[in-house]
Design an enzyme around this catalytic site. Structure first.
Site, PDB file in Angstrom:
ATOM      1  N   GLY A 187       0.832  -1.215   0.000  1.00 42.90           N
ATOM      2  CA  GLY A 187       0.000   0.000   0.000  1.00 42.90           C
ATOM      3  C   GLY A 187       0.860   1.256   0.000  1.00 42.90           C
ATOM      4  O   GLY A 187       0.593   2.207  -0.750  1.00 42.90           O
ATOM      5  N   HIS A 188       1.907   1.269   0.837  1.00 43.27           N
ATOM      6  CA  HIS A 188       2.816   2.428   0.847  1.00 43.27           C
ATOM      7  C   HIS A 188       3.553   2.532  -0.493  1.00 43.27           C
ATOM      8  O   HIS A 188       3.737   3.614  -1.035  1.00 43.27           O
ATOM      9  CB  HIS A 188       3.881   2.274   1.936  1.00 43.27           C
TER      10      HIS A 188
ATOM     11  N   LYS B 294      -7.490   4.885   2.941  1.00 40.18           N
ATOM     12  CA  LYS B 294      -7.914   3.977   4.024  1.00 40.18           C
ATOM     13  C   LYS B 294      -8.134   4.801   5.296  1.00 40.18           C
ATOM     14  O   LYS B 294      -9.096   4.591   6.018  1.00 40.18           O
ATOM     15  CB  LYS B 294      -6.887   2.876   4.283  1.00 40.18           C
TER      16      LYS B 294
ATOM     17  N   GLN C 131       0.553  10.648  18.463  1.00 42.08           N
ATOM     18  CA  GLN C 131      -0.745  10.343  17.843  1.00 42.08           C
ATOM     19  C   GLN C 131      -1.318   9.017  18.349  1.00 42.08           C
ATOM     20  O   GLN C 131      -2.373   8.596  17.911  1.00 42.08           O
ATOM     21  CB  GLN C 131      -0.656  10.372  16.318  1.00 42.08           C
TER      22      GLN C 131
HETATM   23  O1  PAF Z   1      -0.913   7.538   8.220  1.00 47.17           O
HETATM   24  C1  PAF Z   1       0.159   7.494   8.855  1.00 47.17           C
HETATM   25  O2  PAF Z   1       0.993   6.605   8.678  1.00 47.17           O
HETATM   26  C2  PAF Z   1       0.457   8.561   9.896  1.00 47.17           C
HETATM   27  O3  PAF Z   1      -0.705   8.973  10.537  1.00 47.17           O
HETATM   28  C3  PAF Z   1       1.221   9.761   9.337  1.00 47.17           C
HETATM   29  C4  PAF Z   1       0.429  10.501   8.289  1.00 47.17           C
HETATM   30  C5  PAF Z   1       2.548   9.292   8.747  1.00 47.17           C
HETATM   31  C6  PAF Z   1       1.528  10.758  10.468  1.00 47.17           C
HETATM   32  O4  PAF Z   1       2.283  10.173  11.480  1.00 47.17           O
END
Ligand code: PAF
Length: 281
Positions: free
Chosen positions: A37-38, A150, A62
């Site tokens: 996906g990345h 997603k 987060q």
């Molecule tokens: O989606 C993610 O992997 C994370 O929330 C992000 C955007 C890299 C921020 O830490």
């Protein structure tokens, strides 16, 4: 050869040089534990920009659940190997001390956008995402930044932040990438046991099923149906199923009330929290 940098000044200097040479900068922020996906996002960024930066940083602020943060997969060596085939140019992989030499107490106001779904169940999560993405944008100065659909609500929050702060970056939403059987790709999938992995597919089955025949039901009926279908598996604990407007992320009563609608789901299977969504129209 990919350039791996860990400090903010060295990353800024490398990118400034490229911008000075007239290059456009594409950026894909990640928390590592990379999967196909990345790589799809990164390959797209490579196709659409002259110079592509990928960040790998597990952003502690987060995570509202310390256990989730502790268990988040960290696989830098493998990530770097995977990145070699993508054509990306620079990987920025800072430490937490580099990113937060002192606590960042910024408070964003996203109105109603972060009061629903993920924002409701993960208090503080989106403020932490906004802080790190803003910081990363300041470091990388991208022309375009790529985010997967997603994390549908995350995308809406980031677009909102960019618009609030007038940041000079174009946000590029990218469709969900799925395993051949339909499971949405996620770094957390590696934590599923074989039994959980096969049961996890229920989410996609429920979502793709309802996307075919949602119009037979009212929006609230769609919510109940999808929830019921997922909960048929005793392994699942559904956190939310919501049918919302794709722009405002607010629920609505009648299909005619909105231009575009999406069904979003978060559910625990064992200790792993999965999210997924499907656009209805
Ligand atoms: O989606 C993610 O992997 C994370 O929330 C992000 C955007 C890299 C921020 O830490």
């Amino acid at each position: 050869m990919i350039n791996l940098l860990n400090t903010i000044p060295s990353t800024q200097a490398a990118i400034r040089k490229e911008i000075g040479n007239g290059k456009t900068i594409g950026f894909v922020p990640t928390m590592g534990a990379l999967h196909e996906g990345h790589l799809v996002l990164i390959r797209r960024a490579v196709a659409e920009n002259d110079f592509v930066v990928v960040s790998i940083f597990v952003n502690p602020i987060q995570f509202n659940n310390p256990d989730d943060l502790a268990k988040y997969p960290r696989t830098l060596e493998t990530d770097l190997k995977m990145l070699e085939s993508t054509g990306c140019h620079l990987v920025f992989a800072p430490s937490a001390e580099e990113m937060y030499p002192e606590p960042d107490r910024s408070e964003f106001d996203f109105g109603k956008l972060d009061k629903v779904m993920e924002g409701k169940f993960r208090p503080g999560h989106f403020n932490g995402v906004a802080i790190v993405v803003k910081k990363l944008f300041e470091i990388v100065s991208p022309h375009k930044a790529y985010f997967g659909e997603k994390d549908f609500q995350q995308l809406a929050i980031i677009k909102n932040m960019v618009s609030q702060l007038n940041l000079p970056v174009h946000i590029v939403p990218c469709p969900i990438v799925r395993e051949p059987d339909g499971l949405a790709m996620s770094s957390r999938n590696t934590r599923l046991s074989p039994k959980e992995r096969s049961e996890a597919l229920i989410i996609f089955k429920a979502l793709s099923g309802i996307s075919e025949n949602y119009s037979w039901f009212i929006p609230d009926g769609v919510k109940q149906l999808v929830r019921g279908e997922i909960q048929e598996s005793p392994l699942f604990r559904v956190e939310y199923v919501d049918v919302v407007d794709t722009e405002t992320l607010q629920p609505f009563e009648d299909w005619n009330d909105v231009e575009h609608a999406v069904v979003c789901v978060a559910a625990f299977i064992g200790s792993v929290r999965l999210i997924d969504n499907i656009k209805l129209f």
